[in-house]
Design an enzyme around this catalytic site. Structure first.
Site, PDB file in Angstrom:
ATOM      1  N   LYS A  76      19.619  90.536 -11.660  1.00 33.40           N
ATOM      2  CA  LYS A  76      18.998  89.346 -11.070  1.00 33.40           C
ATOM      3  C   LYS A  76      18.083  89.718  -9.898  1.00 33.40           C
ATOM      4  O   LYS A  76      16.935  89.263  -9.837  1.00 33.40           O
ATOM      5  CB  LYS A  76      20.076  88.349 -10.605  1.00 33.40           C
ATOM      6  CG  LYS A  76      20.945  87.844 -11.752  1.00 33.40           C
ATOM      7  CD  LYS A  76      21.979  86.839 -11.295  1.00 33.40           C
ATOM      8  CE  LYS A  76      22.993  87.427 -10.322  1.00 33.40           C
ATOM      9  NZ  LYS A  76      23.794  88.525 -10.914  1.00 33.40           N
ATOM     10  N   THR A  77      18.586  90.527  -8.982  1.00 34.01           N
ATOM     11  CA  THR A  77      17.753  90.936  -7.847  1.00 34.01           C
ATOM     12  C   THR A  77      16.532  91.718  -8.345  1.00 34.01           C
ATOM     13  O   THR A  77      15.404  91.515  -7.883  1.00 34.01           O
ATOM     14  CB  THR A  77      18.577  91.786  -6.862  1.00 34.01           C
ATOM     15  OG1 THR A  77      19.664  90.985  -6.361  1.00 34.01           O
ATOM     16  CG2 THR A  77      17.732  92.261  -5.682  1.00 34.01           C
ATOM     17  N   ASP A 121      19.424  84.526  -3.007  1.00 32.28           N
ATOM     18  CA  ASP A 121      20.561  85.083  -3.742  1.00 32.28           C
ATOM     19  C   ASP A 121      21.782  84.209  -3.474  1.00 32.28           C
ATOM     20  O   ASP A 121      21.873  83.578  -2.420  1.00 32.28           O
ATOM     21  CB  ASP A 121      20.815  86.510  -3.245  1.00 32.28           C
ATOM     22  CG  ASP A 121      21.452  87.372  -4.317  1.00 32.28           C
ATOM     23  OD1 ASP A 121      21.736  86.853  -5.418  1.00 32.28           O
ATOM     24  OD2 ASP A 121      21.650  88.575  -4.057  1.00 32.28           O
ATOM     25  N   THR A 170      25.817  83.701  -9.700  1.00 37.16           N
ATOM     26  CA  THR A 170      26.785  84.161 -10.695  1.00 37.16           C
ATOM     27  C   THR A 170      27.502  82.965 -11.289  1.00 37.16           C
ATOM     28  O   THR A 170      28.243  83.095 -12.240  1.00 37.16           O
ATOM     29  CB  THR A 170      27.833  85.088 -10.037  1.00 37.16           C
ATOM     30  OG1 THR A 170      28.341  84.449  -8.864  1.00 37.16           O
ATOM     31  CG2 THR A 170      27.212  86.413  -9.635  1.00 37.16           C
ATOM     32  N   ARG A 229      24.554  98.073 -13.446  1.00 38.51           N
ATOM     33  CA  ARG A 229      24.977  98.615 -12.151  1.00 38.51           C
ATOM     34  C   ARG A 229      26.124  99.609 -12.336  1.00 38.51           C
ATOM     35  O   ARG A 229      26.141 100.668 -11.705  1.00 38.51           O
ATOM     36  CB  ARG A 229      25.401  97.500 -11.190  1.00 38.51           C
ATOM     37  CG  ARG A 229      26.053  98.068  -9.908  1.00 38.51           C
ATOM     38  CD  ARG A 229      26.331  97.014  -8.857  1.00 38.51           C
ATOM     39  NE  ARG A 229      25.098  96.491  -8.289  1.00 38.51           N
ATOM     40  CZ  ARG A 229      24.824  95.208  -8.158  1.00 38.51           C
ATOM     41  NH1 ARG A 229      25.706  94.304  -8.547  1.00 38.51           N
ATOM     42  NH2 ARG A 229      23.690  94.823  -7.641  1.00 38.51           N
TER      43      ARG A 229
HETATM   44  N1  LIG Z   1      17.353  95.557 -17.389  1.00 38.95           N
HETATM   45  C1  LIG Z   1      17.533  96.609 -16.580  1.00 38.95           C
HETATM   46  N2  LIG Z   1      16.939  97.780 -16.846  1.00 38.95           N
HETATM   47  C2  LIG Z   1      17.158  98.847 -16.049  1.00 38.95           C
HETATM   48  N3  LIG Z   1      17.940  98.835 -14.956  1.00 38.95           N
HETATM   49  C3  LIG Z   1      18.561  97.690 -14.645  1.00 38.95           C
HETATM   50  C4  LIG Z   1      18.378  96.519 -15.431  1.00 38.95           C
HETATM   51  N4  LIG Z   1      19.102  95.532 -14.889  1.00 38.95           N
HETATM   52  C5  LIG Z   1      19.704  96.048 -13.796  1.00 38.95           C
HETATM   53  N5  LIG Z   1      19.381  97.352 -13.644  1.00 38.95           N
HETATM   54  C6  LIG Z   1      19.869  98.222 -12.576  1.00 38.95           C
HETATM   55  O1  LIG Z   1      21.184  97.817 -12.215  1.00 38.95           O
HETATM   56  C7  LIG Z   1      21.318  97.756 -10.791  1.00 38.95           C
HETATM   57  C8  LIG Z   1      21.801  96.400 -10.396  1.00 38.95           C
HETATM   58  O2  LIG Z   1      20.816  95.430 -10.650  1.00 38.95           O
HETATM   59  P1  LIG Z   1      20.625  94.145  -9.714  1.00 38.95           P
HETATM   60  O3  LIG Z   1      19.297  93.571 -10.028  1.00 38.95           O
HETATM   61  O4  LIG Z   1      20.872  94.521  -8.296  1.00 38.95           O
HETATM   62  O5  LIG Z   1      21.785  93.203 -10.255  1.00 38.95           O
HETATM   63  P2  LIG Z   1      22.268  91.754  -9.722  1.00 38.95           P
HETATM   64  O6  LIG Z   1      21.286  91.323  -8.668  1.00 38.95           O
HETATM   65  O7  LIG Z   1      22.257  90.876 -10.927  1.00 38.95           O
HETATM   66  O8  LIG Z   1      23.651  91.954  -9.191  1.00 38.95           O
HETATM   67  C9  LIG Z   1      19.951  98.133 -10.205  1.00 38.95           C
HETATM   68  O9  LIG Z   1      19.998  99.445  -9.737  1.00 38.95           O
HETATM   69  C10 LIG Z   1      18.992  98.089 -11.365  1.00 38.95           C
HETATM   70  O10 LIG Z   1      18.134  99.188 -11.289  1.00 38.95           O
HETATM   71 MG   LIG Z   2      21.741  90.989  -6.648  1.00 39.82          MG
END
Ligand SMILES: Nc1ncnc2c1ncn2[C@@H]1O[C@H](COP(=O)(O)OP(=O)(O)O)[C@@H](O)[C@H]1O
Ligand SMILES: [Mg+2]
Length: 363
Positions: A76-77, A121, A170, A229
């Site tokens: 998401k981030t 977020d 989430t 992650r």
């Molecule tokens: N579709 C994707 N392709 C490659 N790497 C991803 C992908 N989605 C997430 N990641 C990796 O996973 C990690 C967590 O992603 P993040 O965007 O912070 O997740 P969230 O915000 O949903 O908790 C980051 O380091 C990101 O590089």
């Molecule tokens: Mg995040």
């Protein structure tokens, strides 16, 4: 403590935990895909978002507000930053819990530049007054700034430049409908399949300068619980092992041995997950058994078992929650290499399963 805090208890840092912890944040910045083309998987979301952003660019307008929902660690981030990059716009990052008062939000909103992306977020953890201010800001690009207190207070309307709100949550179900309705586009992120996670691992290995073969990547992917992650974190631990104990190249065997050291099994279960499953099978014949009893058996809090261990076990089809208690599925027996008792009827949810023990262990 923040009254909106409802995060699951995390008694210890888990290597298979989906939330960012420890050194994750520093490394993640380096591993984040920079544009939609680099973003792996989530085909539907990517396609739809691509259209939304492309159309806005063609019109020379700011994009509609976007809501990203999905479990922690799914991107998401990352997507919010990609949206900013694709729109060639600056991004401001904040979170629901960071906005305690409506005034905090007013300050942020009134300092936005035209076309800026505001990433909010954990948007479901915003306070009510801030949320109500956000409604008007999203719809009319306007806020009412309250000056003074009590009966003499007056609302001074303030125009905002057009901006794009990207909210992440989430728990999309916790968002009040009026807030949800103000997003022009909602993307629900799913857990990733093994092939996609393999690509995530290979891509990250490249960026981290880790030599890995396809079988090694597949092994890590299979233990990553559908979550990029976790895949990235496991890769880092395997890299350490390969560097210290081997020649640095990650093969299937190296990955499996390394993750064995960290007690992450072939399916991504960790020590706690396995303890819960093992107690359910070995002590309670596969259930049904009450949550409290199960928690005592593994020496954990009820909440820990329920919120930390069970969701993944349920998602994996290893454990079922039934009105009469927790029940193991045939896959659970198979996973731990155990043979279910002869009498076991159809599981899950079967009322007769383990009924002989009902008087002793049921709750
Ligand atoms: N579709 C994707 N392709 C490659 N790497 C991803 C992908 N989605 C997430 N990641 C990796 O996973 C990690 C967590 O992603 P993040 O965007 O912070 O997740 P969230 O915000 O949903 O908790 C980051 O380091 C990101 O590089
Ligand atoms: Mg995040």
């Amino acid at each position: 403590m923040n009254p909106y805090d409802e995060t699951a208890p995390a008694p210890e840092e888990r290597i298979v935990g989906a939330a960012a912890e420890g050194d994750d944040q520093a490394v993640e910045a380096a591993l984040r895909p920079k544009d939609l083309g680099e973003f792996i998987g989530q085909e539907k979301v990517r396609q739809q978002l691509d259209l939304v952003l492309r159309a806005a660019r063609q019109r020379g307008a700011t994009a509609d507000h976007v809501l990203l929902s999905g479990a922690p660690g799914l991107g998401k981030t990352t997507l919010s930053m990609i949206i900013a990059a694709e729109m060639n716009a600056p991004i401001r990052i904040t979170s629901g819990p960071a906005i305690q008062h409506a005034g905090d939000l007013a300050a942020i909103l009134s300092s936005l530049q035209e076309g800026e992306i505001l990433f909010l977020d954990e948007i479901h953890r915003m306070s009510r007054p801030a949320e109500e201010m956000l409604y008007m800001a999203m719809e009319d690009f306007r806020v009412d700034v309250i000056v003074g207190k009590g009966p003499g207070a007056t609302a001074i309307p303030l125009d905002l430049p057009p901006f794009t709100l990207v909210g992440a949550t989430t728990r999309a179900g916790l968002l009040p409908p009026p807030l949800r309705d103000r997003f022009g586009f909602t993307a629900h992120m799913e857990f990733y399949g093994p092939r996609e996670l393999e690509r995530v691992v290979v891509r990250s290995a490249g960026l981290l300068d880790v030599e890995i073969d396809p079988a090694g990547a597949a092994e890590i992917a299979g233990r990553s619980r559908g979550t990029p992650r976790i895949a990235n974190r496991l890769l880092r631990r395997v890299r350490d092992y390969a560097q210290v104990k081997a020649d640095g190249v990650v093969t299937r065997e190296i990955a499996a041995t390394a993750l064995g050291v960290y007690e992450v099994d072939g399916r991504g279960l960790d020590r706690l997950d396995r303890a819960v499953l093992e107690a359910l099978l070995k002590l309670f014949g596969g259930g049904p058994v009450g949550l409290s009893t199960l928690a005592v058996a593994v020496g954990e809090e009820r909440e820990t078992v329920e919120e930390v261990a069970e969701p993944f076990l349920v998602r994996e089809g290893l454990l079922a929650r039934t009105p009469r208690g927790r029940v193991a599925t045939p896959a659970a027996w198979a996973h731990l290499g155990l043979v279910p008792p002869q009498v076991a009827g159809p599981v899950p949810g079967a009322d007769q399963a383990g009924s002989g023990q009902q008087g002793l262990f049921g709750s």
